[in-house]
Motif scaffolding. Structure first.
Motif, mmCIF file in Angstrom:
data_model
loop_
_atom_site.group_PDB
_atom_site.id
_atom_site.type_symbol
_atom_site.label_atom_id
_atom_site.label_comp_id
_atom_site.label_asym_id
_atom_site.label_seq_id
_atom_site.Cartn_x
_atom_site.Cartn_y
_atom_site.Cartn_z
ATOM 1 N N LEU A 191 15.369 31.108 58.863
ATOM 2 C CA LEU A 191 16.082 31.595 57.691
ATOM 3 C C LEU A 191 15.693 30.798 56.451
ATOM 4 O O LEU A 191 15.371 29.610 56.535
ATOM 5 N N PRO A 192 15.724 31.424 55.274
ATOM 6 C CA PRO A 192 15.453 30.690 54.032
ATOM 7 C C PRO A 192 16.649 29.827 53.662
ATOM 8 O O PRO A 192 17.734 29.956 54.250
ATOM 9 N N PRO A 193 16.485 28.935 52.672
ATOM 10 C CA PRO A 193 17.644 28.179 52.184
ATOM 11 C C PRO A 193 18.745 29.116 51.708
ATOM 12 O O PRO A 193 18.477 30.255 51.312
ATOM 13 N N PRO A 194 19.988 28.662 51.751
ATOM 14 C CA PRO A 194 21.115 29.547 51.439
ATOM 15 C C PRO A 194 21.306 29.794 49.943
ATOM 16 O O PRO A 194 20.747 29.091 49.104
ATOM 17 N N PHE A 195 22.116 30.792 49.642
ATOM 18 C CA PHE A 195 22.615 31.066 48.286
ATOM 19 C C PHE A 195 21.511 31.347 47.268
ATOM 20 O O PHE A 195 21.703 31.160 46.070
ATOM 21 N N ASN A 196 20.363 31.795 47.738
ATOM 22 C CA ASN A 196 19.244 32.114 46.842
ATOM 23 C C ASN A 196 18.830 30.918 45.987
ATOM 24 O O ASN A 196 18.401 31.063 44.844
ATOM 25 N N MET A 197 18.967 29.711 46.568
ATOM 26 C CA MET A 197 18.548 28.486 45.884
ATOM 27 C C MET A 197 17.071 28.236 46.131
ATOM 28 O O MET A 197 16.537 28.578 47.189
ATOM 29 N N SER A 198 16.407 27.628 45.160
ATOM 30 C CA SER A 198 14.969 27.393 45.235
ATOM 31 C C SER A 198 14.652 26.059 45.909
ATOM 32 O O SER A 198 15.016 24.996 45.396
ATOM 33 N N GLY A 227 22.209 24.140 55.399
ATOM 34 C CA GLY A 227 20.946 23.870 54.734
ATOM 35 C C GLY A 227 21.128 23.274 53.348
ATOM 36 O O GLY A 227 20.165 22.785 52.750
ATOM 37 N N CYS A 228 22.359 23.304 52.848
ATOM 38 C CA CYS A 228 22.649 22.802 51.498
ATOM 39 C C CYS A 228 23.770 21.774 51.487
ATOM 40 O O CYS A 228 23.629 20.701 50.909
ATOM 41 N N HIS A 229 24.888 22.100 52.117
ATOM 42 C CA HIS A 229 26.095 21.279 51.996
ATOM 43 C C HIS A 229 26.140 20.201 53.083
ATOM 44 O O HIS A 229 26.111 20.516 54.277
ATOM 45 N N PRO A 230 26.231 18.936 52.683
ATOM 46 C CA PRO A 230 26.195 17.832 53.646
ATOM 47 C C PRO A 230 27.445 17.776 54.519
ATOM 48 O O PRO A 230 28.562 18.031 54.062
ATOM 49 N N GLN A 231 27.212 17.411 55.776
ATOM 50 C CA GLN A 231 28.321 17.100 56.674
ATOM 51 C C GLN A 231 28.630 15.598 56.580
ATOM 52 O O GLN A 231 28.029 14.875 55.801
#
Length: 261
Positions: free
Chosen positions: A173-180, A224-228
């Motif tokens: 899958l690509p990175p989330p939320f259409n982020m570059s 893929g974006c938000h840290p745990q």
């Protein structure tokens, strides 16, 4: 990554402004987006500003002024993979007002992740030429100068946002939320350092490298974006290690050492 009520983990979370107490306490204001207000923290004590408070101790009072989905761009839009629309500029939020009124001695700014959404980075809000970050730079410099001009004359630190990767559950899958991926992982390091230098910021705190950059384990995130939690601890400790060096020690912040890490 959704809560039991169907909302994303950072949705509905409220900023936390530290109360004003002793004049001997160094006040730290953390400005940011969903990564700051909560990320994918497991509970209310685990966002990185709350962890930062515990690491710094009683000599500091940390405020969490993150606001999910918000941009540094003054014309930034809300958006995800399905489209964009609505005002999502941090400048236009009551959270920004709270940050300005928080009487900070130190301000950390971690912004840009939502600006890296295609509709923002390549859109008219970011100026010309498209994709160069012209207005992102101008608006970021303006925010740094806004905080520097406060009566408390705070240090202002530019914090490079965490890396962007694919969701841990599916490497295809690509990175989330259409982020570059390109903007966050390749443009920001140089661009945000240039911003810090031009604005006369106190320095740069490199969270991106602390999380291993493009080699970051996707499992440190929920999407893929938000840290745990583990990644949020790394962010907090990277900031804490910088703020406890030299001039950033409590009540000695104006003695003059400018740090770039």
């Amino acid at each position: 990554a959704h809560a039991e009520d169907g909302r994303l983990p950072w949705e509905g979370k409220k900023p936390v402004v530290a109360p004003r107490t002793s004049a001997n306490v160094t006040r730290v204001t953390c400005v940011g987006d969903s990564i700051t207000i909560n990320g994918c923290a497991s509970g209310p004590t685990m966002p990185y500003p709350q962890q930062l408070q515990r690491m710094l101790g009683d000599g500091f009072a940390v405020s969490n002024l993150g606001d999910g989905g918000k941009t540094m761009l003054k014309g930034g839009l809300c958006g995800d993979a399905t489209g964009c629309g609505g005002d999502c500029s941090y400048w236009d939020q009551t959270t920004f007002v709270s940050a300005i009124q928080s009487h900070p001695d130190i301000v950390t700014i971690m912004m840009g992740t939502n600006d890296a959404k295609e509709c923002n980075w390549l859109g008219k809000a970011n100026g010309d030429p498209p994709g160069s970050g012209t207005n992102f730079m101008n608006d970021y410099i303006d925010m740094i100068n806004t905080f520097k001009a406060l009566p408390s004359k705070p240090q202002v630190w530019v914090v490079l946002p965490p890396p962007l990767t694919h969701p841990p559950s599916n490497t295809s899958l690509p990175p989330p939320f259409n982020m570059s991926w390109h903007v966050i992982n390749e443009q920001f390091a140089a661009l945000q350092r240039q911003i810090a230098q031009r604005a006369g910021a106190t320095g740069v705190i490199d969270v991106w490298s602390a999380l291993n950059g493009t080699s970051m384990d996707p499992a440190l995130t929920c999407d893929g974006c938000h840290p745990q939690d583990a990644a949020l601890t790394i962010i907090a400790s990277t900031i804490a290690n910088t703020l406890t060096k030299g001039a950033a020690q409590p009540r000695r912040r104006r003695e003059g050492v400018e740090l770039v890490v």
